[in-house]
Enzyme design. Sequence first.
Site, PDB file in Angstrom:
ATOM      1  N   TYR A  34      -2.837  -2.932   1.661  1.00 18.08           N
ATOM      2  CA  TYR A  34      -1.797  -3.664   2.378  1.00 18.08           C
ATOM      3  C   TYR A  34      -0.503  -2.881   2.384  1.00 18.08           C
ATOM      4  O   TYR A  34      -0.367  -1.890   1.652  1.00 18.08           O
ATOM      5  CB  TYR A  34      -1.583  -5.061   1.766  1.00 18.08           C
ATOM      6  CG  TYR A  34      -0.802  -5.049   0.476  1.00 18.08           C
ATOM      7  CD1 TYR A  34      -1.385  -4.641  -0.720  1.00 18.08           C
ATOM      8  CD2 TYR A  34       0.538  -5.435   0.445  1.00 18.08           C
ATOM      9  CE1 TYR A  34      -0.656  -4.624  -1.896  1.00 18.08           C
ATOM     10  CE2 TYR A  34       1.276  -5.418  -0.735  1.00 18.08           C
ATOM     11  CZ  TYR A  34       0.661  -5.013  -1.898  1.00 18.08           C
ATOM     12  OH  TYR A  34       1.387  -4.973  -3.063  1.00 18.08           O
ATOM     13  N   ARG A  53       1.583   5.781   4.173  1.00 22.69           N
ATOM     14  CA  ARG A  53       1.066   5.424   2.853  1.00 22.69           C
ATOM     15  C   ARG A  53      -0.185   4.561   2.992  1.00 22.69           C
ATOM     16  O   ARG A  53      -1.138   4.687   2.226  1.00 22.69           O
ATOM     17  CB  ARG A  53       2.135   4.706   2.035  1.00 22.69           C
ATOM     18  CG  ARG A  53       1.661   4.390   0.622  1.00 22.69           C
ATOM     19  CD  ARG A  53       2.759   3.864  -0.263  1.00 22.69           C
ATOM     20  NE  ARG A  53       3.248   2.571   0.195  1.00 22.69           N
ATOM     21  CZ  ARG A  53       4.283   1.932  -0.343  1.00 22.69           C
ATOM     22  NH1 ARG A  53       4.940   2.476  -1.361  1.00 22.69           N
ATOM     23  NH2 ARG A  53       4.669   0.763   0.114  1.00 22.69           N
ATOM     24  N   ARG A 101     -22.809  -9.703   0.007  1.00 21.92           N
ATOM     25  CA  ARG A 101     -22.098  -9.244  -1.186  1.00 21.92           C
ATOM     26  C   ARG A 101     -22.927  -8.295  -2.056  1.00 21.92           C
ATOM     27  O   ARG A 101     -23.896  -8.703  -2.702  1.00 21.92           O
ATOM     28  CB  ARG A 101     -21.663 -10.451  -2.013  1.00 21.92           C
ATOM     29  CG  ARG A 101     -20.770 -10.069  -3.179  1.00 21.92           C
ATOM     30  CD  ARG A 101     -20.375 -11.290  -3.999  1.00 21.92           C
ATOM     31  NE  ARG A 101     -19.510 -10.915  -5.105  1.00 21.92           N
ATOM     32  CZ  ARG A 101     -19.940 -10.369  -6.235  1.00 21.92           C
ATOM     33  NH1 ARG A 101     -21.230 -10.151  -6.424  1.00 21.92           N
ATOM     34  NH2 ARG A 101     -19.085 -10.043  -7.179  1.00 21.92           N
ATOM     35  N   HIS A 103     -21.770  -4.704  -4.635  1.00 17.69           N
ATOM     36  CA  HIS A 103     -20.562  -3.985  -5.051  1.00 17.69           C
ATOM     37  C   HIS A 103     -20.363  -2.701  -4.246  1.00 17.69           C
ATOM     38  O   HIS A 103     -19.268  -2.387  -3.808  1.00 17.69           O
ATOM     39  CB  HIS A 103     -20.623  -3.650  -6.537  1.00 17.69           C
ATOM     40  CG  HIS A 103     -20.333  -4.829  -7.419  1.00 17.69           C
ATOM     41  ND1 HIS A 103     -21.179  -5.899  -7.512  1.00 17.69           N
ATOM     42  CD2 HIS A 103     -19.282  -5.096  -8.220  1.00 17.69           C
ATOM     43  CE1 HIS A 103     -20.660  -6.791  -8.345  1.00 17.69           C
ATOM     44  NE2 HIS A 103     -19.511  -6.322  -8.791  1.00 17.69           N
ATOM     45  N   LYS A 148      -2.204   1.230  -2.774  1.00 20.92           N
ATOM     46  CA  LYS A 148      -1.638  -0.108  -2.562  1.00 20.92           C
ATOM     47  C   LYS A 148      -2.789  -1.038  -2.164  1.00 20.92           C
ATOM     48  O   LYS A 148      -2.977  -1.380  -1.000  1.00 20.92           O
ATOM     49  CB  LYS A 148      -0.539  -0.049  -1.487  1.00 20.92           C
ATOM     50  CG  LYS A 148       0.442  -1.201  -1.576  1.00 20.92           C
ATOM     51  CD  LYS A 148       1.721  -0.885  -0.828  1.00 20.92           C
ATOM     52  CE  LYS A 148       2.602  -2.085  -0.632  1.00 20.92           C
ATOM     53  NZ  LYS A 148       3.134  -2.684  -1.844  1.00 20.92           N
ATOM     54  N   GLU A 180       6.430   1.017 -14.282  1.00 20.78           N
ATOM     55  CA  GLU A 180       7.180   0.458 -13.143  1.00 20.78           C
ATOM     56  C   GLU A 180       7.270  -1.047 -13.332  1.00 20.78           C
ATOM     57  O   GLU A 180       6.885  -1.578 -14.364  1.00 20.78           O
ATOM     58  CB  GLU A 180       6.482   0.811 -11.819  1.00 20.78           C
ATOM     59  CG  GLU A 180       5.051   0.321 -11.727  1.00 20.78           C
ATOM     60  CD  GLU A 180       4.355   0.667 -10.411  1.00 20.78           C
ATOM     61  OE1 GLU A 180       5.033   0.936  -9.397  1.00 20.78           O
ATOM     62  OE2 GLU A 180       3.113   0.645 -10.401  1.00 20.78           O
ATOM     63  N   LEU A 204       2.888   3.047  -8.136  1.00 18.25           N
ATOM     64  CA  LEU A 204       2.924   3.157  -6.681  1.00 18.25           C
ATOM     65  C   LEU A 204       4.146   4.016  -6.332  1.00 18.25           C
ATOM     66  O   LEU A 204       5.251   3.749  -6.823  1.00 18.25           O
ATOM     67  CB  LEU A 204       3.066   1.774  -6.038  1.00 18.25           C
ATOM     68  CG  LEU A 204       3.054   1.819  -4.512  1.00 18.25           C
ATOM     69  CD1 LEU A 204       1.638   2.067  -3.994  1.00 18.25           C
ATOM     70  CD2 LEU A 204       3.612   0.541  -3.917  1.00 18.25           C
TER      71      LEU A 204
HETATM   72  N1  PMP Z   1       5.504  -0.649  -7.344  1.00 20.45           N
HETATM   73  C1  PMP Z   1       4.734  -1.712  -7.087  1.00 20.45           C
HETATM   74  C2  PMP Z   1       3.658  -2.055  -8.051  1.00 20.45           C
HETATM   75  C3  PMP Z   1       4.946  -2.495  -5.944  1.00 20.45           C
HETATM   76  O1  PMP Z   1       4.162  -3.552  -5.677  1.00 20.45           O
HETATM   77  C4  PMP Z   1       6.016  -2.166  -5.072  1.00 20.45           C
HETATM   78  C5  PMP Z   1       6.305  -3.008  -3.870  1.00 20.45           C
HETATM   79  N2  PMP Z   1       5.439  -2.723  -2.843  1.00 20.45           N
HETATM   80  C6  PMP Z   1       6.787  -1.041  -5.367  1.00 20.45           C
HETATM   81  C7  PMP Z   1       6.502  -0.302  -6.512  1.00 20.45           C
HETATM   82  C8  PMP Z   1       7.900  -0.607  -4.460  1.00 20.45           C
HETATM   83  O2  PMP Z   1       7.364   0.041  -3.342  1.00 20.45           O
HETATM   84  P1  PMP Z   1       8.116   0.034  -1.945  1.00 20.45           P
HETATM   85  O3  PMP Z   1       9.470   0.611  -2.191  1.00 20.45           O
HETATM   86  O4  PMP Z   1       7.290   0.914  -1.086  1.00 20.45           O
HETATM   87  O5  PMP Z   1       8.177  -1.382  -1.495  1.00 20.45           O
END
Ligand code: PMP
Length: 299
Positions: A34, A53, A101, A103, A148, A180, A204
């Site tokens: 997403y 991305r 279904r 895996h 993501k 993060e 991310l």
């Molecule tokens: N880390 C995580 C785990 C996130 O879910 C997000 C939000 N999407 C971010 C960082 C920040 O990423 P972005 O600046 O691309 O929204």
Amino acid sequence: MTGHWALYQDTLVPRQDAKTDIEDRGYQFGDGVYEVIRVYGGKLFLAEAHAKRMERSLRELRISFPNCVERVLKGATLLIEAEWIDDGIVYLQISRGAASRVHQFPTPDPIPVFSGTASPLPRPVQLMEQGCEALLLPDIRWLRNDIKSLNLLGAVLSKQQAKEAHCHEAILERNGILTEGSSSNLFIVSKGELLTHPANNLILNGITRQEILRLASEKAIPWKEKSFTVDELLAADEAFICGTTTEIMPLIQIISINEQNKHERHKIGSGLPGGVTRTLQQAFTRLVEACAAGSGNKP
Ligand code: PMP
């Protein structure tokens, strides 16, 4: 529920007509990706970076989705126009599709399901101004946070725990290192230097994060992609979280949970948003205003 319209397989449909098969792999396995794209003044913000991305996340999951960047930009534009979004967000997801279904990847490849919505969302001005609190938690997520993916249970549980502690965000620790936030990236300012975790499999690589590093270079703020410990965070002069909906939000207090399961409060720096954070916020706001003042839905 969001809006009157939805995107379904590249086309706008009335929201109530957008339906997913119960054997969709996004639904059963979180098997999909997403993106959330910001909209300011009816214009997409940094949309091409989000689309690229998404293309990368799809490649990592080996989901074939031709012309991803073009389709994402077009879908996002259709949604914001249909919903008359001024300041808001577009949510887009692509699942591997529906199949019986098992895996492993089904054969033949199912048709990926591309869907999305758009909704109004004001900038979080008050929290950006005053700063927020974060709960320190173990990072219980998997080891491919660079993708993501739709699998967000680690983030869901952490964010809920943060909410129950009256915190805006959960910041996550793995082996003594801060990775993060549950839905944001984390920065500290220590001895005049801006630090954030390297963009590897543990985080991310946020679009906002990348933009902040670019702005830091522009403003001659020294920065490094270097991991830091909990002690370094607590001793930092400044800290902030960032993201598409979060923008740049000062962290003014951290709550940790001690061995007796009690909350301990730690002020960051003076307990007020710091100067480097403010400089970056102002530079970022200029980008936001330029986007909103631009013509057309340029990425
Ligand atoms: N880390 C995580 C785990 C996130 O879910 C997000 C939000 N999407 C971010 C960082 C920040 O990423 P972005 O600046 O691309 O929204």
